[in-house]
Write an enzyme that holds these catalytic residues in place. Structure first.
Site, short mmCIF file in Angstrom:
data_model
loop_
_atom_site.label_atom_id
_atom_site.label_comp_id
_atom_site.label_asym_id
_atom_site.label_seq_id
_atom_site.Cartn_x
_atom_site.Cartn_y
_atom_site.Cartn_z
N GLY A 60 9.62 -0.35 1.05
CA GLY A 60 8.63 0.00 2.27
C GLY A 60 8.43 1.31 2.88
O GLY A 60 9.89 1.83 2.73
N GLN A 61 7.83 1.60 3.88
CA GLN A 61 8.30 2.64 4.94
C GLN A 61 9.16 1.75 6.55
O GLN A 61 8.05 1.65 6.64
CB GLN A 61 7.25 3.49 4.76
N GLY A 88 3.92 -2.21 9.24
CA GLY A 88 3.38 -2.93 8.16
C GLY A 88 3.91 -2.67 6.91
O GLY A 88 3.21 -3.11 5.71
N HIS A 89 4.43 -1.21 6.26
CA HIS A 89 4.37 -0.72 4.88
C HIS A 89 5.74 -1.47 4.36
O HIS A 89 6.19 -0.61 4.15
CB HIS A 89 4.34 0.29 5.47
N TYR A 90 5.34 -3.06 4.40
CA TYR A 90 6.42 -3.47 3.56
C TYR A 90 5.89 -4.58 2.64
O TYR A 90 4.98 -5.49 2.74
CB TYR A 90 7.51 -4.32 4.48
#
Lengths: 572, 274
Positions: free
Chosen positions: A331-332, A501-503
């Site tokens: 993720g980010q 939310g980028h997981y």
């Protein structure tokens, strides 16, 4: 005692893009579909007239209530994971539409290279290019096969954009023209062009004009009002599941939505899923919803945790590096979206205006578009300048060296409020044997079920790619003419802040059941009538925002479910 | 008058007890007494004269006026009055914070507050090595650039504030023999810096965590919609040339020149349709 309900064709957990698309496609195909949403009903009236930065951006009005359930987080195997306790540290959507309601809307297709990352890296640079312990893999599907699903999703969402000059082949243009070019975006594009790069307008789910999609749902024109990311749109002008696929599903009369329905287990017998056990959180009553097909279309964390709590699939064990569920968490986080912030003494911009996906971008340093032979990392990322529309609380940026409070801070934060721009890099994140998900041994949710535990740390790959990106962003910012340019610092380690939310990962797709949980239809290898849809399927994270890929994969999965309901058996 | 004196004495005793000053033997009672008295004498008439105060400007969370006085002084140091315009106190920031702490955010209603709350070296390091909110991943350019501590305290935010403000006053008493609200500006800044650097010990939470909360809430109070009690008369927005919530910028988004608008608040926005 749980109440057993009548069987349906498909039960879907989650109502964001993933769950919503699956529900709409199967309901349209005549299947009886029930969707379980843990949160509340939301409609346009919930977002009208509530443009309030404190409530939505600082107090996370639309995010999950963590008092019931959160995750725990640590860097390494020998640490004790600590709960991620506050919403300042954890952004995860809930309610009808899930994360799609409050997303920014930036839309990218991932690259042909991304889908075959392992093979193509080895092909171009040799096996030694991939460091020991990096567990990247091919997706089991190629871009050419993904293309029609991307196209499908872009048409559902009405995406506003222009083609990336360096982009992969497209079967058709974006359904609506790009958004307007604001002066900061113009400045960015001019500078990038001068440096020989290929800038273009970020493709956006904030629509440049009113649009009716193939399902007959209408999305309105964006007003550039700035209350976008972390908000539901006041005007129904941001494409999300709530204004597209959910009403499309509802129009079929084959679809039932249940709110405040918290899924606790996927039930199964003899290697097949039989349904979902959930709790009505208003009454505490347990229900069993039997179905021929179970589709998990919830957030990454929920998809993973439900499988683990239900005892489905072999959990990943980092010590033996065997097992699949929870493998390749990616993720980010705080090592991404770094770049350079420029402060302009003589230029003033209307930074209070904007939209979530309003921006300029370029792909010159994305994926494998540039030679990595002499570089100490693989993959790349987009370079963006975004004009979200700054809130008054957020717009407190000051040049480095300025104190964070007091008279000098006040003076400079006021002066630069409309005089600063950021150019950032959105690098890809690789997977590693030591980054994974499992159940926490200590912390529990309201039902006494264990929380999900994240183990995640950074490597030289992460730090090197971030450093490379910051340099490139600085070069562009210099060309843009900023008087003061601040480089972002590269953090040493993951800080356990889950914002944006980028997981992803944990229930990853692939061609081999030994290293993947689902096949390229997102069908579980171990349970053919269970599909796990969403970012949980990413084997690693590409260097662009993920939503279009989640949408495309959901269309692919829906097609798979339809095939399965017709013919049964393994689809790949 | 006799009653007044009695009240003063009680306040003074409580104050001294809480700060632990007498026990520490740092300052003579008469000096403190004098300071306190003068504090009361100057405060009371001013308060009576403030006829323009809105009905919302009263404490609903902080019971002790002393705690609130420390809050006023501290927020004013974080966001002081200057040539640009009003400071935190004039903007109503202390009342904003008071209201926030009285509500669900102050009591951590939506946060995970289940045991165990581990206090280890690891936790200590997390609290002293924080990421700025606007540098914690995607979409965070919409976030305030103050640090986000990893929250591992058993205390909720309102409890952290009470403890933190009293600690600020103790440090001021110890260092400068003067209650924080009465200290010189430079002295107040030094006290706050000690919190920022984590040089002060607090119980159950790191001083830096409290300090970051204080800075964050101060800026929120300056710039959030006036409906929350701060940003009085939208003076925070005026200083920043921020227009408040508006319907549309569709026709202005591509304009080259800066467009200055008289701010409007949520109240204006919500009455558009009626």
């Amino acid at each position: 005692m749980a109440i057993k309900l009548d069987k349906v064709d498909v039960v879907v957990v989650g109502t964001g893009w993933a769950g919503g698309i699956v529900a709409a496609e199967l309901a349209k195909a005549g299947k009886k579909v029930v969707a379980l949403e843990r949160g509340e009903h939301r409609e346009l009236a919930d977002f009208t007239g509530v443009k309030d930065e404190l409530r939505f951006t600082n107090r996370f009005e639309l995010m999950q209530n963590l008092s019931h359930e959160t995750i725990t987080s640590r860097n390494t195997l020998d640490e004790t994971a600590l709960p991620v306790r506050t919403r300042d540290e954890m952004m995860a959507g809930t309610d009808l539409g899930g994360g799609s309601v409050h997303w920014a809307g930036a839309t990218y297709r991932w690259w042909p290279y991304d889908f075959e990352m392992y093979s193509k890296t080895v092909e171009r640079y040799g096996k030694n290019k991939i460091p020991d312990g990096m567990t990247i893999q091919d997706w089991g599907i190629k871009y050419d096969e993904m293309e029609k699903y991307y196209d499908r999703w872009e048409k559902t969402a009405g995406i506003s954009g222009e083609p990336d000059p360096l982009g992969a082949k497209r079967s058709s243009d974006y359904p609506t023209p790009p958004m307007k070019e604001s002066p900061p975006i113009h400045l960015f594009k001019q500078a990038a062009k001068k440096l020989g790069y290929h800038p273009y307008q970020v493709a956006s789910a904030n629509l440049s004009e009113g649009y009716t999609n193939p399902d007959g749902q209408t999305i309105n024109q964006c007003m550039y009002c700035s209350f976008c990311t972390q908000y539901g749109c006041d005007f129904g002008a941001k494409s999300d599941a709530r204004v597209t696929v959910i009403p499309a599903a509802q129009a079929t009369n084959n679809f039932e939505l249940r709110y405040e329905s918290y899924a606790r287990r996927v039930l199964h017998k003899g290697g097949k899923a039989t349904g979902v056990m959930y709790v009505d959180t208003r009454t505490g009553q347990e229900y069993i919803q039997p179905a021929d097909v179970v589709a998990l279309g919830a957030f990454t964390f929920t998809n993973n945790r439900l499988l683990m709590l239900s005892g489905i699939g072999q959990p990943y064990d980092p010590k033996t590096r065997k097992g699949v569920i929870g493998r390749n968490f990616n993720g980010q986080f705080n090592i991404t979206f770094l770049g350079a912030r420029g402060f302009f003494n003589k230029k003033k911009f209307n930074l209070y205006m904007g939209a979530g996906a309003l921006g300029g971008t370029m792909s010159d340093f994305a994926a494998d578009n540039f030679d990595h032979t002499k570089l100490d990392f693989i993959n790349g990322g987009g370079i963006e300048l975004r004009q979200y529309g700054d809130g008054a609380i957020a717009s407190n940026h000051v040049p480095k060296g300025t104190p964070g409070w007091g008279p000098e801070f006040k003076d400079k934060s006021l002066f630069y409020a409309n005089r600063n721009l950021e150019v950032w890099y959105t690098p890809a994140i690789m997977s590693w044997w030591h980054n994974y998900l499992d159940l926490d041994p200590t912390y529990k949710d309201d039902f006494n079920d264990p929380l999900l535990r994240v183990t995640n740390k950074y490597t030289d790959q992460d730090r090197n790619i971030a450093k490379f990106g910051v340099e490139k962003c600085k070069e562009i910012m210099k060309e843009m003419g900023a008087n003061v340019i601040d480089e972002d610092d590269i953090p040493d380690e993951f800080d356990h802040i889950y914002q944006g939310g980028h997981y992803a990962g944990g229930v990853i797709m692939g061609a081999d059941p030994a290293t993947s949980a689902v096949n390229n239809y997102l069908q579980m290898w171990d349970m053919e009538n269970l599909f796990v849809v969403g970012g949980s399927a990413f084997p690693q994270f590409a260097g662009h925002h993920p939503t279009a890929t989640i949408g495309a994969l959901a269309y692919r999965a829906a097609e798979g479910m339809e095939n399965y309901l017709k013919n049964g058996g393994k689809l790949a | 008058m006799a009653d007044d004196n009695k009240e003063k004495n009680i306040t003074r005793r409580t104050f001294i007890k809480n700060t632990g000053l007498v026990a520490g033997g740092v300052v003579g009672g008469s000096l403190i007494g004098g300071l306190l008295t003068s504090q009361w004498q100057t405060r009371q008439p001013t308060e009576n004269k403030k006829t323009t105060k809105s009905l919302q400007e009263a404490r609903v969370f902080f019971s002790r006026e002393e705690d609130f006085a420390v809050l006023e002084a501290a927020t004013e140091r974080i966001f002081p009055k200057d040539d640009n315009g009003p400071g935190a106190v004039e903007l109503g920031v202390p009342y904003y914070i008071d209201k926030q702490l009285a509500g669900s955010w102050g009591t951590n209603a939506k946060e995970y507050m289940k045991d165990p709350f581990i206090q280890t070296q690891q936790v200590h390091e997390y609290q002293h090595k924080t990421t700025k909110q606007d540098k914690s991943g995607p979409n965070t350019s919409t976030k305030l650039p103050t640090p986000t501590p990893r929250y591992q305290s058993r205390l909720n935010r309102s409890e952290i504030f009470i403890e933190g403000l009293r600690k600020i006053d103790q440090v001021s008493q110890k260092k400068y023999n003067v209650p924080f609200p009465k200290a010189e500006v430079d002295q107040q800044n030094e006290v706050l810096k000690a919190f920022e650097k984590g040089e002060v010990d607090m119980k159950g939470v790191a001083a830096v965590t409290f300090f970051h909360l204080l800075v964050q809430t101060t800026l929120e109070g300056v710039y959030s919609d006036p409906v929350y009690g701060g940003n009085k008369n939208m003076m925070g927005w005026k200083m920043k040339e921020y227009p408040g919530p508006r319907m549309a910028y569709l026709n202005d988004i591509d304009k080259e020149d800066f467009i200055l608008m008289e701010p409007e608040g949520l109240r204006d926005y919500q009455s558009h349709g009626s």
